[in-house]
Design a protein around this motif. Structure first.
Motif, PDB file in Angstrom:
ATOM      1  N   GLY A   1      -3.164   2.301  49.838  1.00 53.82           N
ATOM      2  CA  GLY A   1      -3.853   0.991  48.625  1.00 53.82           C
ATOM      3  C   GLY A   1      -4.877   0.827  48.785  1.00 53.82           C
ATOM      4  N   GLN A   2      -5.460  -0.677  47.629  1.00 50.13           N
ATOM      5  CA  GLN A   2      -6.544  -0.743  47.764  1.00 50.13           C
ATOM      6  C   GLN A   2      -7.140  -1.398  48.582  1.00 50.13           C
ATOM      7  OE1 GLN A   2      -5.892  -4.025  44.275  1.00 50.13           O
ATOM      8  NE2 GLN A   2      -7.149  -2.148  43.071  1.00 50.13           N
ATOM      9  N   ASP A   3      -9.003  -0.643  48.800  1.00 51.95           N
ATOM     10  CA  ASP A   3      -9.043  -1.288  50.170  1.00 51.95           C
ATOM     11  C   ASP A   3      -8.633  -1.145  51.351  1.00 51.95           C
ATOM     12  OD1 ASP A   3     -10.780  -2.904  47.922  1.00 51.95           O
ATOM     13  OD2 ASP A   3      -9.444  -4.880  47.987  1.00 51.95           O
ATOM     14  N   ALA A   4      -7.630   0.070  50.919  1.00 52.46           N
ATOM     15  CA  ALA A   4      -7.748   0.544  52.545  1.00 52.46           C
ATOM     16  C   ALA A   4      -6.502  -0.252  53.484  1.00 52.46           C
ATOM     17  CB  ALA A   4      -8.459   1.286  53.519  1.00 52.46           C
ATOM     18  N   LYS A   5      -6.121  -1.378  52.924  1.00 56.27           N
ATOM     19  CA  LYS A   5      -5.341  -2.582  53.162  1.00 56.27           C
ATOM     20  C   LYS A   5      -3.888  -2.552  52.070  1.00 56.27           C
ATOM     21  CE  LYS A   5      -8.653  -5.018  54.528  1.00 56.27           C
ATOM     22  NZ  LYS A   5      -8.774  -5.334  56.201  1.00 56.27           N
ATOM     23  N   LEU A   6      -2.943  -2.766  53.525  1.00 56.09           N
ATOM     24  CA  LEU A   6      -1.518  -2.779  53.442  1.00 56.09           C
ATOM     25  C   LEU A   6      -1.148  -3.405  51.796  1.00 56.09           C
ATOM     26  CD1 LEU A   6       0.309  -2.067  56.362  1.00 56.09           C
ATOM     27  CD2 LEU A   6       0.583  -0.652  54.267  1.00 56.09           C
ATOM     28  N   THR A   7       0.527  -3.983  51.454  1.00 59.63           N
ATOM     29  CA  THR A   7       0.747  -4.985  51.268  1.00 59.63           C
ATOM     30  C   THR A   7       2.724  -5.022  51.383  1.00 59.63           C
ATOM     31  OG1 THR A   7       1.731  -3.342  48.511  1.00 59.63           O
ATOM     32  CG2 THR A   7      -0.809  -4.597  49.263  1.00 59.63           C
TER      33      THR A   7
ATOM     34  N   GLU B   1       5.018  -4.925  49.529  1.00 60.69           N
ATOM     35  CA  GLU B   1       5.118  -4.151  48.823  1.00 60.69           C
ATOM     36  C   GLU B   1       5.192  -3.276  49.245  1.00 60.69           C
ATOM     37  OE1 GLU B   1       3.615  -6.511  47.289  1.00 60.69           O
ATOM     38  OE2 GLU B   1       5.263  -7.517  46.735  1.00 60.69           O
ATOM     39  N   MET B   2       4.054  -2.235  49.226  1.00 61.59           N
ATOM     40  CA  MET B   2       4.323  -0.865  50.155  1.00 61.59           C
ATOM     41  C   MET B   2       5.196  -0.444  51.492  1.00 61.59           C
ATOM     42  SD  MET B   2      -0.218  -0.562  50.362  1.00 61.59           S
ATOM     43  CE  MET B   2      -0.735   0.623  50.546  1.00 61.59           C
ATOM     44  N   LEU B   3       5.148  -1.136  51.564  1.00 64.41           N
ATOM     45  CA  LEU B   3       6.387  -1.066  52.924  1.00 64.41           C
ATOM     46  C   LEU B   3       7.188  -1.416  53.148  1.00 64.41           C
ATOM     47  CD1 LEU B   3       4.706  -3.399  55.999  1.00 64.41           C
ATOM     48  CD2 LEU B   3       5.114  -1.778  56.045  1.00 64.41           C
ATOM     49  N   LYS B   4       7.829  -1.508  51.616  1.00 64.34           N
ATOM     50  CA  LYS B   4       9.692  -1.852  51.374  1.00 64.34           C
ATOM     51  C   LYS B   4       9.965  -0.593  50.454  1.00 64.34           C
ATOM     52  CE  LYS B   4      10.774  -7.537  50.566  1.00 64.34           C
ATOM     53  NZ  LYS B   4      11.568  -7.064  52.138  1.00 64.34           N
ATOM     54  N   GLN B   5       8.532  -0.421  50.278  1.00 61.29           N
ATOM     55  CA  GLN B   5       8.610   1.365  49.540  1.00 61.29           C
ATOM     56  C   GLN B   5       9.098   2.539  50.004  1.00 61.29           C
ATOM     57  OE1 GLN B   5       5.193   2.147  47.699  1.00 61.29           O
ATOM     58  NE2 GLN B   5       5.547   0.673  45.912  1.00 61.29           N
ATOM     59  N   ARG B   6       8.738   2.049  51.215  1.00 63.89           N
ATOM     60  CA  ARG B   6       8.793   3.272  52.696  1.00 63.89           C
ATOM     61  C   ARG B   6      10.487   2.817  53.080  1.00 63.89           C
ATOM     62  NH1 ARG B   6       5.333   6.934  53.465  1.00 63.89           N
ATOM     63  NH2 ARG B   6       3.423   6.556  51.559  1.00 63.89           N
ATOM     64  N   HIS B   7      11.403   1.595  52.654  1.00 65.49           N
ATOM     65  CA  HIS B   7      12.605   1.775  53.469  1.00 65.49           C
ATOM     66  C   HIS B   7      13.224   1.834  54.830  1.00 65.49           C
ATOM     67  CE1 HIS B   7      14.238   1.436  48.576  1.00 65.49           C
ATOM     68  NE2 HIS B   7      13.296   3.198  49.036  1.00 65.49           N
ATOM     69  N   PHE B   8      12.174   1.203  55.610  1.00 65.10           N
ATOM     70  CA  PHE B   8      12.467   1.036  56.818  1.00 65.10           C
ATOM     71  C   PHE B   8      13.472  -0.378  57.285  1.00 65.10           C
ATOM     72  CE2 PHE B   8       7.595   1.440  56.646  1.00 65.10           C
ATOM     73  CZ  PHE B   8       7.354   2.672  57.801  1.00 65.10           C
ATOM     74  N   PRO B   9      13.728  -0.472  58.450  1.00 63.94           N
ATOM     75  CA  PRO B   9      15.400  -0.664  58.716  1.00 63.94           C
ATOM     76  C   PRO B   9      14.732  -2.306  58.486  1.00 63.94           C
ATOM     77  CG  PRO B   9      14.872   0.978  60.115  1.00 63.94           C
ATOM     78  CD  PRO B   9      13.730   0.964  59.221  1.00 63.94           C
ATOM     79  N   PRO B  10      15.115  -3.776  58.016  1.00 58.32           N
ATOM     80  CA  PRO B  10      14.129  -5.317  58.084  1.00 58.32           C
ATOM     81  C   PRO B  10      13.694  -5.013  59.504  1.00 58.32           C
ATOM     82  CG  PRO B  10      16.569  -5.030  57.326  1.00 58.32           C
ATOM     83  CD  PRO B  10      16.534  -3.201  57.920  1.00 58.32           C
TER      84      PRO B  10
ATOM     85  N   ALA C   1      -2.156  -9.066  61.931  1.00 53.43           N
ATOM     86  CA  ALA C   1      -2.792  -9.139  63.374  1.00 53.43           C
ATOM     87  C   ALA C   1      -4.124  -8.129  63.141  1.00 53.43           C
ATOM     88  CB  ALA C   1      -2.042  -8.386  64.342  1.00 53.43           C
ATOM     89  N   GLU C   2      -3.860  -6.713  63.075  1.00 56.77           N
ATOM     90  CA  GLU C   2      -4.790  -5.716  62.794  1.00 56.77           C
ATOM     91  C   GLU C   2      -5.540  -6.123  61.983  1.00 56.77           C
ATOM     92  OE1 GLU C   2      -5.318  -3.294  65.384  1.00 56.77           O
ATOM     93  OE2 GLU C   2      -3.764  -4.182  66.715  1.00 56.77           O
ATOM     94  N   GLN C   3      -5.102  -7.108  60.773  1.00 55.50           N
ATOM     95  CA  GLN C   3      -6.467  -7.479  59.983  1.00 55.50           C
ATOM     96  C   GLN C   3      -5.765  -6.045  58.568  1.00 55.50           C
ATOM     97  OE1 GLN C   3      -9.896  -7.966  61.928  1.00 55.50           O
ATOM     98  NE2 GLN C   3     -10.080 -10.454  61.076  1.00 55.50           N
ATOM     99  N   LEU C   4      -5.116  -5.335  58.706  1.00 58.09           N
ATOM    100  CA  LEU C   4      -5.142  -3.998  57.767  1.00 58.09           C
ATOM    101  C   LEU C   4      -4.221  -4.925  56.332  1.00 58.09           C
ATOM    102  CD1 LEU C   4      -3.769  -1.292  60.865  1.00 58.09           C
ATOM    103  CD2 LEU C   4      -5.668  -1.581  58.625  1.00 58.09           C
ATOM    104  N   LEU C   5      -3.815  -5.914  56.143  1.00 56.73           N
ATOM    105  CA  LEU C   5      -3.280  -6.324  55.476  1.00 56.73           C
ATOM    106  C   LEU C   5      -4.050  -7.108  53.943  1.00 56.73           C
ATOM    107  CD1 LEU C   5       0.096  -6.758  55.615  1.00 56.73           C
ATOM    108  CD2 LEU C   5      -0.340  -9.446  56.072  1.00 56.73           C
ATOM    109  N   LYS C   6      -3.443  -6.925  52.753  1.00 54.87           N
ATOM    110  CA  LYS C   6      -4.053  -7.477  51.952  1.00 54.87           C
ATOM    111  C   LYS C   6      -4.387  -8.452  51.739  1.00 54.87           C
ATOM    112  CE  LYS C   6      -5.424  -5.966  46.709  1.00 54.87           C
ATOM    113  NZ  LYS C   6      -7.055  -5.745  47.445  1.00 54.87           N
ATOM    114  N   ILE C   7      -4.486  -9.678  51.448  1.00 57.87           N
ATOM    115  CA  ILE C   7      -4.573 -11.370  51.012  1.00 57.87           C
ATOM    116  C   ILE C   7      -4.263 -11.020  49.680  1.00 57.87           C
ATOM    117  CG2 ILE C   7      -5.362 -13.037  52.015  1.00 57.87           C
ATOM    118  CD1 ILE C   7      -5.610 -11.669  54.507  1.00 57.87           C
TER     119      ILE C   7
END
Length: 351
Positions: free
Chosen positions: A316-322, A324-333, A345-351
């Protein structure tokens, strides 16, 4: 090494209980604020009506750690009107073994000489040279007490032995920086159990989240609320009714862990949690593995999860997660929910 370590100490103080059963703060060096003094008097067992002697307790208040050693004065002694006393050390670091050993030496000095000046001399010797030597009262060497040893002194194996698969609730709460409150009527049991928990999130090596001995008193609760997540110990059963203070509640005597209603969504468990839970139990129940190896096993498992998060974030942009990016992986809820909150918590989230 001694110089930087010695600069972690902030003060030394003395509390006495006299023959009239009055408990007083009698001396300190260089100084302790009136507010902190009130807290320390409350922590010191000499102010309790029924005198159960707690030989050593520790905790923190607004990032200042305190360590209190208490002595029952025996005859013959130069302390004629004193029945008990406590030596209180405040410091910037978490290291119960170090300050228990040092305060014991200071206690012996006071029993022998009955003069706070001797306590001050011992304190200054450690402050300047990292060592306090005396033939009859024992010696103390600051470099014998590595902080890593203090981090590893709690037993994760004991935690797992008591809670089994439910340990995953504690692991999840720590990883997501949630508020964990532990109740036990005996302070010694609280100190032993609570200090082990931050090791479940070893990659942070953050014991500042630990508040092992808290009273239901406004200023102390304010100190607690100033933290994002914490592990807090209480001896007062009234804390059971204070759901405003916790996301996860541990009743130690009954071996029960409860997730607060308001934290259920954040703490939802799924297949990933089950896998990690089994892994923790398997490692802890292996009789050939010492606590330090169990902590290492859990840490390696945590690193795997975090490395996966980081590699996802790097797409992702600036090495941060969104989300949407997680949803594309189709993980269980439940897994998606956990990873999203962990990324926050680990400050990897795009705000």
């Amino acid at each position: 090494m001694a110089e930087s370590e010695t600069q972690l100490m902030l003060s030394v103080g003395l509390i006495e209980k006299d023959v009239n059963a009055d408990t007083l703060w009698v001396w300190c060096y260089p100084s302790v604020s009136a507010e902190l003094r009130d807290v320390l008097l409350r922590k010191c067992c000499l102010t309790l009506d029924s005198l159960v002697l707690h030989t050593f307790v520790f905790g923190q208040y607004y990032r200042t750690w305190y360590y209190i050693s208490t002595v029952d004065v025996q005859e013959p002694t130069v302390l004629k009107k004193v029945t008990h006393f406590s030596v209180v050390i405040t410091a910037k670091d978490f290291n119960p073994e170090k300050y228990a050993a040092f305060s014991r030496v200071l206690c012996r000095m006071y029993v022998k000489h009955g003069n706070p000046v001797k306590i001050m001399e011992g304190y200054i010797a450690v402050l300047t040279k990292g060592i306090c030597q005396s033939d009859e009262n024992g010696s103390f060497l600051i470099r014998d007490y590595d902080v890593r040893k203090a981090y590893l002194a709690g037993s994760i194996k004991d935690v797992v032995s008591q809670f089994g698969m439910e340990t995953i609730i504690l692991y999840t709460a720590l990883m997501l920086k949630k508020r964990i409150v532990i109740y036990h009527p005996r302070v010694e049991a609280l100190l032993e159990f609570t200090r082990a928990l931050p090791a479940l999130a070893w990659h942070r090596k953050d014991w500042s989240i630990l508040h092992p001995y808290v009273h239901l008193e406004d200023r102390e609760l304010e100190s607690l609320r100033s933290c994002t997540g914490y592990v807090a110990g209480f001896v007062d059963p009234e804390v059971t009714n204070r759901s405003d203070l916790f996301d996860v509640f541990v009743n130690l005597p009954d071996s029960e862990i409860t997730i607060s209603q308001h934290a259920k969504e954040a703490m939802a468990m799924g297949k990933l949690h089950k896998e990690i839970g089994h892994f923790i139990v398997q490692s802890a129940e292996d009789t050939d593995r010492a606590d330090v190896q169990v902590i290492k096993d859990i840490s390696v498992k945590t690193k795997e999860i975090l490395n996966n998060l980081v590699s996802l974030a790097e797409e992702g942009q600036d090495a941060k997660l969104t989300l949407e990016m997680l949803k594309q992986r189709h993980f269980p809820p439940a897994t998606e929910n956990f990873l999203f909150r962990l990324a926050a918590a680990e400050q990897l989230l795009k705000i």
